[in-house]
Design a protein around this motif. Structure first.
Motif, short mmCIF file in Angstrom:
data_model
loop_
_atom_site.label_atom_id
_atom_site.label_comp_id
_atom_site.label_asym_id
_atom_site.label_seq_id
_atom_site.Cartn_x
_atom_site.Cartn_y
_atom_site.Cartn_z
N HIS A 69 -3.39 2.24 8.37
CA HIS A 69 -3.42 2.74 7.00
C HIS A 69 -2.39 3.86 6.81
CE1 HIS A 69 -4.92 3.68 3.04
NE2 HIS A 69 -4.96 4.95 3.39
N THR A 71 0.41 4.26 8.37
CA THR A 71 1.74 3.65 8.32
C THR A 71 2.01 3.08 6.93
OG1 THR A 71 1.71 3.15 10.67
CG2 THR A 71 3.24 1.88 9.31
N ALA A 72 1.06 2.36 6.38
CA ALA A 72 1.23 1.79 5.04
C ALA A 72 1.39 2.89 4.00
CB ALA A 72 0.04 0.90 4.69
N GLU A 75 4.87 4.53 4.37
CA GLU A 75 5.94 3.62 3.95
C GLU A 75 5.89 3.33 2.46
OE1 GLU A 75 8.48 2.48 5.82
OE2 GLU A 75 7.74 3.74 7.45
N GLU A 77 3.55 1.65 0.89
CA GLU A 77 2.94 0.36 0.62
C GLU A 77 1.57 0.49 -0.04
OE1 GLU A 77 2.94 -1.53 4.43
OE2 GLU A 77 5.11 -1.40 4.60
N THR A 78 1.00 1.68 0.00
CA THR A 78 -0.28 1.95 -0.65
C THR A 78 -0.33 3.39 -1.09
OG1 THR A 78 -2.69 1.86 -0.43
CG2 THR A 78 -1.46 2.54 1.51
N ASP A 79 -1.07 3.64 -2.15
CA ASP A 79 -1.29 5.02 -2.60
C ASP A 79 -2.70 5.46 -2.29
OD1 ASP A 79 1.29 5.46 -3.55
OD2 ASP A 79 0.81 4.58 -5.50
#
Length: 81
Positions: A69, A71-72, A75, A77-79
């Motif tokens: 999570h 990493t995402a 990057e 890829e998620t807020d």
């Protein structure tokens, strides 16, 4: 019986920046149950030039579950926090 555990040490690297050091540690069931695998991982990280502050964790610790999570999130890829 000796088991091989995947460990991560969150530590300070030679440049003074936070870093993740990935390592395998070999420990008996007793050593694992007593938490000695953490000390082994930290000692190996020190041998490789990392220093405090340091903390080690394995796949059964909450930090391990949060890595994907994180990493995402980092990057973009998620807020979700």
């Amino acid at each position: 019986m000796i088991n091989r555990f995947r460990m991560t040490a969150l530590a300070t690297n030679a440049e003074g920046s936070p870093d993740l050091y990935l390592i395998f540690v070999e420990a008996t069931d007793l050593q694992y149950n007593e938490g000695q695998h953490y000390d082994m991982a930290l000692a190996r990280a020190e041998d490789k030039g990392y220093w405090a502050p340091m903390i080690a964790f394995d796949r059964n610790d909450a930090a391990s579950g949060t890595l994907r999570h994180a990493t995402a999130f980092m990057e973009g890829e998620t807020d979700e926090v």
